[in-house]
Scaffold this motif. Structure first.
Motif, PDB file in Angstrom:
ATOM      1  N   LEU A 202      36.100  48.413  33.685  1.00  0.00           N
ATOM      2  CA  LEU A 202      36.500  48.272  35.080  1.00  0.00           C
ATOM      3  C   LEU A 202      37.966  48.642  35.248  1.00  0.00           C
ATOM      4  CD1 LEU A 202      34.809  44.856  35.989  1.00  0.00           C
ATOM      5  CD2 LEU A 202      33.816  47.149  36.004  1.00  0.00           C
ATOM      6  N   ASN A 203      38.334  49.067  36.454  1.00  0.00           N
ATOM      7  CA  ASN A 203      39.699  49.527  36.719  1.00  0.00           C
ATOM      8  C   ASN A 203      40.646  48.391  37.115  1.00  0.00           C
ATOM      9  OD1 ASN A 203      38.613  48.980  39.228  1.00  0.00           O
ATOM     10  ND2 ASN A 203      39.618  50.714  40.232  1.00  0.00           N
ATOM     11  N   LYS A 204      40.268  47.150  36.852  1.00  0.00           N
ATOM     12  CA  LYS A 204      41.117  45.996  37.126  1.00  0.00           C
ATOM     13  C   LYS A 204      41.225  45.157  35.852  1.00  0.00           C
ATOM     14  CE  LYS A 204      41.412  47.053  41.526  1.00  0.00           C
ATOM     15  NZ  LYS A 204      40.696  46.305  42.555  1.00  0.00           N
ATOM     16  N   GLY A 205      42.357  44.438  35.708  1.00  0.00           N
ATOM     17  CA  GLY A 205      42.561  43.658  34.491  1.00  0.00           C
ATOM     18  C   GLY A 205      43.368  42.393  34.732  1.00  0.00           C
ATOM     19  N   LEU A 206      44.150  42.017  33.725  1.00  0.00           N
ATOM     20  CA  LEU A 206      44.925  40.782  33.791  1.00  0.00           C
ATOM     21  C   LEU A 206      45.882  40.769  34.975  1.00  0.00           C
ATOM     22  CD1 LEU A 206      45.767  40.372  29.992  1.00  0.00           C
ATOM     23  CD2 LEU A 206      44.170  38.980  31.320  1.00  0.00           C
ATOM     24  N   ARG A 207      46.384  41.937  35.353  1.00  0.00           N
ATOM     25  CA  ARG A 207      47.327  42.016  36.466  1.00  0.00           C
ATOM     26  C   ARG A 207      46.709  41.506  37.756  1.00  0.00           C
ATOM     27  NH1 ARG A 207      49.688  47.803  38.258  1.00  0.00           N
ATOM     28  NH2 ARG A 207      47.478  48.001  38.774  1.00  0.00           N
ATOM     29  N   GLU A 208      45.394  41.690  37.909  1.00  0.00           N
ATOM     30  CA  GLU A 208      44.711  41.206  39.115  1.00  0.00           C
ATOM     31  C   GLU A 208      44.088  39.819  38.897  1.00  0.00           C
ATOM     32  OE1 GLU A 208      45.332  45.422  39.334  1.00  0.00           O
ATOM     33  OE2 GLU A 208      44.200  44.284  37.844  1.00  0.00           O
ATOM     34  N   GLY A 209      44.295  39.219  37.726  1.00  0.00           N
ATOM     35  CA  GLY A 209      43.779  37.882  37.469  1.00  0.00           C
ATOM     36  C   GLY A 209      42.445  37.833  36.766  1.00  0.00           C
ATOM     37  N   ILE A 210      41.940  38.981  36.289  1.00  0.00           N
ATOM     38  CA  ILE A 210      40.645  39.010  35.613  1.00  0.00           C
ATOM     39  C   ILE A 210      40.808  38.509  34.185  1.00  0.00           C
ATOM     40  CG2 ILE A 210      38.790  40.489  34.775  1.00  0.00           C
ATOM     41  CD1 ILE A 210      39.146  42.246  37.163  1.00  0.00           C
ATOM     42  N   THR A 211      40.046  37.484  33.828  1.00  0.00           N
ATOM     43  CA  THR A 211      40.082  36.915  32.490  1.00  0.00           C
ATOM     44  C   THR A 211      38.676  36.899  31.889  1.00  0.00           C
ATOM     45  OG1 THR A 211      39.827  34.678  33.415  1.00  0.00           O
ATOM     46  CG2 THR A 211      42.073  35.468  33.007  1.00  0.00           C
ATOM     47  N   VAL A 212      38.610  36.661  30.588  1.00  0.00           N
ATOM     48  CA  VAL A 212      37.333  36.656  29.878  1.00  0.00           C
ATOM     49  C   VAL A 212      36.433  35.545  30.410  1.00  0.00           C
ATOM     50  CG1 VAL A 212      36.244  36.305  27.628  1.00  0.00           C
ATOM     51  CG2 VAL A 212      38.337  37.657  27.804  1.00  0.00           C
ATOM     52  N   GLY A 213      35.147  35.881  30.623  1.00  0.00           N
ATOM     53  CA  GLY A 213      34.161  34.906  31.063  1.00  0.00           C
ATOM     54  C   GLY A 213      33.803  34.953  32.528  1.00  0.00           C
ATOM     55  N   LEU A 214      34.585  35.665  33.355  1.00  0.00           N
ATOM     56  CA  LEU A 214      34.298  35.703  34.789  1.00  0.00           C
ATOM     57  C   LEU A 214      33.000  36.473  35.056  1.00  0.00           C
ATOM     58  CD1 LEU A 214      37.815  36.375  36.368  1.00  0.00           C
ATOM     59  CD2 LEU A 214      36.552  34.227  36.277  1.00  0.00           C
ATOM     60  N   PRO A 215      32.148  35.984  35.960  1.00  0.00           N
ATOM     61  CA  PRO A 215      30.914  36.699  36.296  1.00  0.00           C
ATOM     62  C   PRO A 215      31.187  37.907  37.182  1.00  0.00           C
ATOM     63  CG  PRO A 215      31.106  34.716  37.614  1.00  0.00           C
ATOM     64  CD  PRO A 215      32.260  34.686  36.649  1.00  0.00           C
ATOM     65  N   VAL A 216      30.313  38.919  37.068  1.00  0.00           N
ATOM     66  CA  VAL A 216      30.436  40.155  37.841  1.00  0.00           C
ATOM     67  C   VAL A 216      29.097  40.440  38.519  1.00  0.00           C
ATOM     68  CG1 VAL A 216      30.948  42.630  37.754  1.00  0.00           C
ATOM     69  CG2 VAL A 216      32.168  41.047  36.240  1.00  0.00           C
ATOM     70  N   LEU A 217      29.144  40.817  39.805  1.00  0.00           N
ATOM     71  CA  LEU A 217      27.943  41.079  40.585  1.00  0.00           C
ATOM     72  C   LEU A 217      28.047  42.444  41.248  1.00  0.00           C
ATOM     73  CD1 LEU A 217      29.161  37.989  41.293  1.00  0.00           C
ATOM     74  CD2 LEU A 217      26.917  37.770  42.351  1.00  0.00           C
ATOM     75  N   ASP A 218      26.884  42.974  41.648  1.00  0.00           N
ATOM     76  CA  ASP A 218      26.879  44.103  42.573  1.00  0.00           C
ATOM     77  C   ASP A 218      26.292  43.596  43.885  1.00  0.00           C
ATOM     78  OD1 ASP A 218      24.163  43.949  42.199  1.00  0.00           O
ATOM     79  OD2 ASP A 218      23.897  46.023  41.514  1.00  0.00           O
ATOM     80  N   ALA A 219      25.860  44.496  44.770  1.00  0.00           N
ATOM     81  CA  ALA A 219      25.391  44.081  46.089  1.00  0.00           C
ATOM     82  C   ALA A 219      24.080  43.297  46.036  1.00  0.00           C
ATOM     83  CB  ALA A 219      25.210  45.312  46.983  1.00  0.00           C
ATOM     84  N   LYS A 220      23.375  43.316  44.880  1.00  0.00           N
ATOM     85  CA  LYS A 220      22.062  42.679  44.812  1.00  0.00           C
ATOM     86  C   LYS A 220      22.009  41.444  43.925  1.00  0.00           C
ATOM     87  CE  LYS A 220      19.404  46.819  45.952  1.00  0.00           C
ATOM     88  NZ  LYS A 220      18.271  47.698  45.576  1.00  0.00           N
ATOM     89  N   GLY A 221      22.826  41.403  42.869  1.00  0.00           N
ATOM     90  CA  GLY A 221      22.745  40.250  41.991  1.00  0.00           C
ATOM     91  C   GLY A 221      23.707  40.329  40.822  1.00  0.00           C
ATOM     92  N   ILE A 222      23.510  39.426  39.869  1.00  0.00           N
ATOM     93  CA  ILE A 222      24.373  39.317  38.686  1.00  0.00           C
ATOM     94  C   ILE A 222      24.233  40.554  37.807  1.00  0.00           C
ATOM     95  CG2 ILE A 222      24.764  38.059  36.539  1.00  0.00           C
ATOM     96  CD1 ILE A 222      25.802  36.491  38.804  1.00  0.00           C
ATOM     97  N   MET A 223      25.380  41.128  37.428  1.00  0.00           N
ATOM     98  CA  MET A 223      25.392  42.261  36.503  1.00  0.00           C
ATOM     99  C   MET A 223      25.768  41.844  35.089  1.00  0.00           C
ATOM    100  SD  MET A 223      26.928  45.579  38.499  1.00  0.00           S
ATOM    101  CE  MET A 223      26.482  46.615  37.097  1.00  0.00           C
ATOM    102  N   GLY A 224      26.680  40.901  34.950  1.00  0.00           N
ATOM    103  CA  GLY A 224      27.126  40.486  33.622  1.00  0.00           C
ATOM    104  C   GLY A 224      28.397  39.672  33.734  1.00  0.00           C
ATOM    105  N   GLN A 225      29.225  39.726  32.679  1.00  0.00           N
ATOM    106  CA  GLN A 225      30.469  38.978  32.700  1.00  0.00           C
ATOM    107  C   GLN A 225      31.547  39.695  31.895  1.00  0.00           C
ATOM    108  OE1 GLN A 225      28.562  35.775  29.755  1.00  0.00           O
ATOM    109  NE2 GLN A 225      30.548  35.133  30.519  1.00  0.00           N
ATOM    110  N   ILE A 226      32.796  39.352  32.176  1.00  0.00           N
ATOM    111  CA  ILE A 226      33.940  39.966  31.507  1.00  0.00           C
ATOM    112  C   ILE A 226      34.027  39.454  30.069  1.00  0.00           C
ATOM    113  CG2 ILE A 226      36.432  40.264  31.538  1.00  0.00           C
ATOM    114  CD1 ILE A 226      35.041  41.656  33.832  1.00  0.00           C
ATOM    115  N   VAL A 227      34.146  40.381  29.098  1.00  0.00           N
ATOM    116  CA  VAL A 227      34.245  39.995  27.694  1.00  0.00           C
ATOM    117  C   VAL A 227      35.598  40.358  27.090  1.00  0.00           C
ATOM    118  CG1 VAL A 227      31.773  40.079  27.269  1.00  0.00           C
ATOM    119  CG2 VAL A 227      33.126  42.160  27.006  1.00  0.00           C
TER     120      VAL A 227
END
Length: 303
Positions: A145-170
Motif C-alpha cells: 500500500l502507498n501509506k505507512g507509519l507517517r499516516e499512522g498505519i501500524t501492524v495488525g490494522l484491518p483492511v477492507l474494500d467496498a464489499k468486505g474484509i480484505m486482510g490486515q497490515i503485517v
C-alpha cells in the motif's frame, strides 16, 4: 600443448562479460534465499532495512503503471462517462438513504448504551490507501500500500474494500505498508455465521476464491449461501464486517468437525483502492459491569 591452452583461454574469452554478471547475480540470489529461509528471525531486521532502502525505487517503479491507468481513465469517451455518472448518482441516492437509516440506528444505540451506563464507544477513523504492487512470491498473497507509519498505519490494522474484509497490515515502513490477504495460507480470522451465530476460524488456502472454515462443529447449522462476518474475537478485526460466503459444505459421519469452504466477499483480485480501519478491539470496547456485591450494596443503600 600451447595450442590447447590458447584454445581453452580463447573459449573463456568468448564468454561475454554479461554472462559472468548473470552467474554472479544468480549465485547471490540463491545464497540470500537460502539464508533467509534458514535464518528467518535473524534476517527480519535485514529485510526491514532493505525495504526501507528500496522504498523510493518501489514508488518510482509504480509510477508508469499509475500513469497508464490515469491516461486510460482520461481517454474514456463522453458516453461512458455519462453512463457512469448516472450509475454513480443512483448509487449516491441509495447510500444517502442508508446513511439516514444508519444515523437513526446509531442514535438509538447511543441512547441504549447510556441507559446501561456503558463505557463502550466507537472510533470510526478510517484511511484511504491504494495498492501499488504485489508480492512476486506465488505462495504469498501480500500487497503493498502507498501509506505507512507517517499516516499512522501500524501492524495488525484491518483492511477492507467496498464489499468486505480484505486482510490486515503485517508490516509498515515510513511511507509504505504490506497487506496480507485473508486468502494467504498463513492468515486466519475469527468469524461467525450471520444466520446462526456459530463461531469458527476462517483460514486462507493460497487461493483468492476459496477459504477453509476450521473448527466448525459437526452439529452446527450451516449451509451454502450463509454469510460469514467477523466475530470480534481477538485484537485485530471488529465485529460485524462481511468476510465470506459459504460455497461448499461436506459432512463426514464420525468426524468432530464439519468440512466447509467459503468464497471471499471482498474483490481480492481486482480491488485497487482500499480502506484501513482504525478501531479498538472488541475487548477494549466491552461495557463495564459492576460486581454483584457492589450492585447488592447499592440496592440496599437506595431508599
Amino acid at each position: 600443448m600451447s595450442d590447447i591452452g590458447y584454445r581453452t583461454k580463447r573459449r573463456f574469452d568468448d564468454i561475454p562479460a554479461g554472462g559472468y554478471r548473470l552467474v554472479l547475480a544468480v549465485l547471490c540470489a540463491s545464497a540470500l534465499t537460502f539464508f533467509d529461509s534458514r535464518y528467518a528471525e535473524q534476517f527480519q531486521q535485514v529485510r526491514h532495512e532493505s525495504q526501507q532502502l528500496l522504498e523510493p525505487l518501489n514508488r518510482v517503479l509504480s509510477y508508469p503503471n499509475r500513469l497508464v491507468v490515469g491516461l486510460s481513465e482520461r481517454l474514456r469517451t463522453q458516453k461512458s462517462l455519462y453512463e457512469e455518472n448516472k450509475i454513480l448518482q443512483a448509487s449516491l441516492l441509495q447510500t444517502s438513504v442508508q446513511l439516514q437509516q444508519l444515523a437513526e440506528s446509531r442514535a438509538e444505540n447511543t441512547r441504549l448504551r447510556a441507559l446501561l451506563d456503558s463505557t463502550l464507544s466507537i472510533n470510526d477513523h478510517i484511511l484511504n490507501a491504494e495498492i501499488i504492487s504485489i508480492d512476486p512470491n506465488p505462495n504469498h498473497r501480500v500487497f503493498t500500500l502507498n501509506k505507512g507509519l507517517r499516516e499512522g498505519i501500524t501492524v495488525g490494522l484491518p483492511v477492507l474494500d467496498a464489499k468486505g474484509i480484505m486482510g490486515q497490515i503485517v508490516e509498515s515502513t515510513e511511507r509504505l505498508s504490506s497487506l496480507m490477504l485473508i486468502s494467504d495460507s498463513r492468515h486466519s480470522i475469527p468469524v461467525r455465521v450471520g444466520r446462526t451465530g456459530d463461531r469458527a476460524i476462517l483460514t486462507g488456502m493460497g487461493d483468492n476464491v476459496r477459504l477453509r472454515l476450521d473448527y466448525m462443529p459437526e452439529s452446527a447449522d450451516i449451509k451454502v449461501g450463509d454469510e460469514l462476518v467477523t466475530s470480534g474475537l481477538g485484537d485485530s478485526f471488529p465485529a460485524g464486517y462481511p468476510v465470506a460466503m459459504i460455497s461448499d459444505v461436506k459432512r463426514q459421519h464420525g468426524s468432530e468437525f464439519t468440512e466447509a469452504y467459503a468464497k471471499p466477499i471482498a474483490e481480492l483480485d481486482s480491488s485497487r483502492h482500499v480502506i484501513v480501519l482504525f478501531r479498538r478491539s472488541l475487548h477494549d470496547e466491552q461495557p463495564v459491569i459492576a460486581p454483584e456485591h457492589v450492585i447488592s450494596e447499592t440496592n440496599y443503600a437506595s431508599p
